[in-house]
Motif scaffolding. Sequence first.
Motif, PDB file in Angstrom:
ATOM      1  N   ILE A 197      23.804  11.896  11.180  1.00 40.64           N
ATOM      2  CA  ILE A 197      24.734  10.838  10.790  1.00 40.64           C
ATOM      3  C   ILE A 197      24.510  10.433   9.332  1.00 40.64           C
ATOM      4  N   ALA A 198      23.248  10.324   8.939  1.00 39.89           N
ATOM      5  CA  ALA A 198      22.951   9.962   7.549  1.00 39.89           C
ATOM      6  C   ALA A 198      23.441  11.017   6.585  1.00 39.89           C
ATOM      7  N   THR A 199      23.360  12.291   6.980  1.00 41.40           N
ATOM      8  CA  THR A 199      23.869  13.362   6.128  1.00 41.40           C
ATOM      9  C   THR A 199      25.361  13.218   5.914  1.00 41.40           C
ATOM     10  N   GLY A 200      26.076  12.916   6.994  1.00 37.33           N
ATOM     11  CA  GLY A 200      27.516  12.691   6.863  1.00 37.33           C
ATOM     12  C   GLY A 200      27.821  11.533   5.943  1.00 37.33           C
ATOM     13  N   GLN A 201      27.023  10.464   6.037  1.00 32.58           N
ATOM     14  CA  GLN A 201      27.221   9.313   5.154  1.00 32.58           C
ATOM     15  C   GLN A 201      26.954   9.684   3.699  1.00 32.58           C
ATOM     16  N   ALA A 202      25.924  10.486   3.473  1.00 33.40           N
ATOM     17  CA  ALA A 202      25.588  10.900   2.108  1.00 33.40           C
ATOM     18  C   ALA A 202      26.706  11.738   1.505  1.00 33.40           C
ATOM     19  N   GLN A 203      27.317  12.585   2.321  1.00 32.26           N
ATOM     20  CA  GLN A 203      28.374  13.470   1.820  1.00 32.26           C
ATOM     21  C   GLN A 203      29.604  12.702   1.347  1.00 32.26           C
ATOM     22  N   VAL A 204      29.838  11.532   1.924  1.00 30.81           N
ATOM     23  CA  VAL A 204      31.022  10.748   1.534  1.00 30.81           C
ATOM     24  C   VAL A 204      30.631   9.518   0.717  1.00 30.81           C
ATOM     25  N   GLY A 205      29.373   9.474   0.250  1.00 33.74           N
ATOM     26  CA  GLY A 205      28.937   8.385  -0.609  1.00 33.74           C
ATOM     27  C   GLY A 205      28.732   7.063   0.098  1.00 33.74           C
ATOM     28  N   LYS A 206      28.418   7.084   1.399  1.00 31.71           N
ATOM     29  CA  LYS A 206      28.241   5.851   2.167  1.00 31.71           C
ATOM     30  C   LYS A 206      26.828   5.708   2.720  1.00 31.71           C
ATOM     31  N   LEU A 207      25.866   6.379   2.089  1.00 41.02           N
ATOM     32  CA  LEU A 207      24.469   6.257   2.507  1.00 41.02           C
ATOM     33  C   LEU A 207      23.848   5.091   1.743  1.00 41.02           C
ATOM     34  N   TRP A 208      23.879   3.898   2.359  1.00 39.92           N
ATOM     35  CA  TRP A 208      23.457   2.696   1.678  1.00 39.92           C
ATOM     36  C   TRP A 208      21.971   2.434   1.876  1.00 39.92           C
ATOM     37  N   VAL A 209      21.359   1.840   0.873  1.00 36.62           N
ATOM     38  CA  VAL A 209      19.997   1.316   1.009  1.00 36.62           C
ATOM     39  C   VAL A 209      20.017  -0.150   0.599  1.00 36.62           C
ATOM     40  N   ASP A 210      19.077  -0.911   1.119  1.00 34.78           N
ATOM     41  CA  ASP A 210      18.996  -2.339   0.820  1.00 34.78           C
ATOM     42  C   ASP A 210      17.587  -2.655   0.340  1.00 34.78           C
ATOM     43  N   PRO A 211      17.240  -2.282  -0.909  1.00 30.31           N
ATOM     44  CA  PRO A 211      15.869  -2.460  -1.393  1.00 30.31           C
ATOM     45  C   PRO A 211      15.518  -3.917  -1.644  1.00 30.31           C
ATOM     46  N   ASN A 245      -4.626  -2.569  -5.671  1.00 34.89           N
ATOM     47  CA  ASN A 245      -3.772  -3.437  -6.493  1.00 34.89           C
ATOM     48  C   ASN A 245      -2.475  -2.743  -6.927  1.00 34.89           C
ATOM     49  N   LEU A 246      -1.888  -1.985  -6.005  1.00 33.98           N
ATOM     50  CA  LEU A 246      -0.581  -1.405  -6.313  1.00 33.98           C
ATOM     51  C   LEU A 246       0.450  -2.518  -6.464  1.00 33.98           C
ATOM     52  N   PRO A 247       1.314  -2.434  -7.462  1.00 34.50           N
ATOM     53  CA  PRO A 247       2.333  -3.473  -7.627  1.00 34.50           C
ATOM     54  C   PRO A 247       3.397  -3.365  -6.532  1.00 34.50           C
ATOM     55  N   PRO A 248       4.095  -4.451  -6.243  1.00 33.87           N
ATOM     56  CA  PRO A 248       5.205  -4.364  -5.285  1.00 33.87           C
ATOM     57  C   PRO A 248       6.308  -3.481  -5.838  1.00 33.87           C
ATOM     58  N   VAL A 249       7.013  -2.825  -4.934  1.00 37.65           N
ATOM     59  CA  VAL A 249       8.103  -1.938  -5.344  1.00 37.65           C
ATOM     60  C   VAL A 249       9.400  -2.396  -4.687  1.00 37.65           C
ATOM     61  N   LEU A 250      10.493  -1.912  -5.227  1.00 38.17           N
ATOM     62  CA  LEU A 250      11.780  -2.155  -4.589  1.00 38.17           C
ATOM     63  C   LEU A 250      11.976  -1.098  -3.505  1.00 38.17           C
ATOM     64  N   VAL A 251      12.014  -1.529  -2.259  1.00 33.60           N
ATOM     65  CA  VAL A 251      12.001  -0.571  -1.167  1.00 33.60           C
ATOM     66  C   VAL A 251      12.809  -1.080   0.025  1.00 33.60           C
ATOM     67  N   ASP A 252      13.592  -0.193   0.591  1.00 35.18           N
ATOM     68  CA  ASP A 252      14.214  -0.411   1.899  1.00 35.18           C
ATOM     69  C   ASP A 252      13.233   0.171   2.913  1.00 35.18           C
ATOM     70  N   ASP A 253      12.502  -0.693   3.614  1.00 35.86           N
ATOM     71  CA  ASP A 253      11.412  -0.240   4.475  1.00 35.86           C
ATOM     72  C   ASP A 253      11.839   0.846   5.455  1.00 35.86           C
ATOM     73  N   GLN A 254      12.964   0.637   6.107  1.00 31.11           N
ATOM     74  CA  GLN A 254      13.397   1.591   7.126  1.00 31.11           C
ATOM     75  C   GLN A 254      13.714   2.949   6.514  1.00 31.11           C
ATOM     76  N   ARG A 255      14.364   2.939   5.367  1.00 27.21           N
ATOM     77  CA  ARG A 255      14.754   4.205   4.729  1.00 27.21           C
ATOM     78  C   ARG A 255      13.537   4.964   4.192  1.00 27.21           C
ATOM     79  N   ILE A 256      12.606   4.260   3.541  1.00 26.28           N
ATOM     80  CA  ILE A 256      11.428   4.942   3.000  1.00 26.28           C
ATOM     81  C   ILE A 256      10.498   5.377   4.127  1.00 26.28           C
ATOM     82  N   GLU A 257      10.468   4.639   5.214  1.00 27.94           N
ATOM     83  CA  GLU A 257       9.723   5.100   6.390  1.00 27.94           C
ATOM     84  C   GLU A 257      10.301   6.418   6.893  1.00 27.94           C
ATOM     85  N   GLN A 258      11.630   6.539   6.816  1.00 26.21           N
ATOM     86  CA  GLN A 258      12.285   7.792   7.205  1.00 26.21           C
ATOM     87  C   GLN A 258      11.861   8.924   6.264  1.00 26.21           C
ATOM     88  N   VAL A 259      11.788   8.648   4.975  1.00 23.21           N
ATOM     89  CA  VAL A 259      11.349   9.655   3.999  1.00 23.21           C
ATOM     90  C   VAL A 259       9.911  10.082   4.288  1.00 23.21           C
TER      91      VAL A 259
END
Length: 381
Positions: A197-211, A245-259
């Motif tokens: 499903i995510a691949t289909g979203q990526a193909q049409v530009g609808k793979l959103w992230v919320d960092p 002491n890693l600095p905080p990052v902009l991350v969508d937890d669910q998406r980066i967990e998937q990565v």
Amino acid sequence: MKILLADDDLVSRFVLQRAVEQLGHECLLAADGEQAWQLVRDCEPDVLVSDWMMPGTDGPELCRRIRALRTPHYTYIVLLTSLSERADQLAGMKAGADDYLTKPLDPFALAAALVAASRVTSLHVELERFRSEQLDAREQVLSHVSHELRTPLAVIHGFVSLLRDGIGGPLTAPQSEFVDTVFRNTNLLRRMVDDLIATGQAQVGKLWVDPAPGAVGPLITGVVSGLAAAAAAKSVTVEVELCRNLPPVLVDDQRIEQVLTNLLGNALKFTPAGGRVVIGARPDDRHPDAVMVSVADTGVGMAEAESMQVFNRLYQGDHSAEGSRKGLGLGLYLCQQLVSAHGGEIWVDSEVGKGSSFSFTLPVACSVETAEQERTAWRAS
């Protein structure tokens, strides 16, 4: 056609250029093998006419490099040399050449070779078009099936979860083992469906992230914990290396967990028993405003040509460890799409027989205010 002429002799290059241009073709010129190799990758010529003897990278070596690329574009190769022994001709063909011309250059023989080249390259274009259509059709079917599977899989997952929690009554030890097996494989199917499903979203530009501002360390340790059983089953050691002491990052937890799950899962799949996987995070030496996450294994590794394709949609490697399940060829493609959506980049360093190291970056959230501004900008883009 676009024809690349590679010869270290200036006079020979001029004679070739004149003959080719008189036949109505576009010319690219290279004074040695390395320059020709760069032009092949940058310009994708239809035909390469290369001298056999050149300093550094010679004609046969150039042939081998081009054939190792395995890109959709096909370059027809003609070797040009004063060597006339049939053994030399055979060696050139084995290196990847399609045709062979001897010096001094016969313009009629060159014209005939280019006619043959035109026919062959046209066939390759048609074959690639057909292949692309087949891939598109396959993707449409997979997308439709994935949406149809999502609801029944959710129902199965829900009821199996109830059984595991004892809601349906006490289970014997064998029954618990059976239910756990169903639960693990149901989760596997759900991840595959989500990838489709995510691949289909990526193909049409609808793979959103919320960092949002967050820490990447807990995500890494969580994924490692989730795949601990899989690592133990393969007798592969997984080590976590996190800089302090890693600095905080902009991350969508669910998406980066998937990565992370995709990368660590691949590392386990391609690493034989007794191997080692190291997953970690540290500041990016190249970019002070980014954190680099890496997953390195001691698995089978990849050749350079394969490394250039692993992030392609539906690409599947041929070197998984014995007994490993082949995937859909979507995991790394989705990793690339998700990391890019975060404003990062992803790449691989690999060597056959020594292992692979996949790395990606995430932007540092300099402050909550700055992060919120960037988050709003991402949502609006």
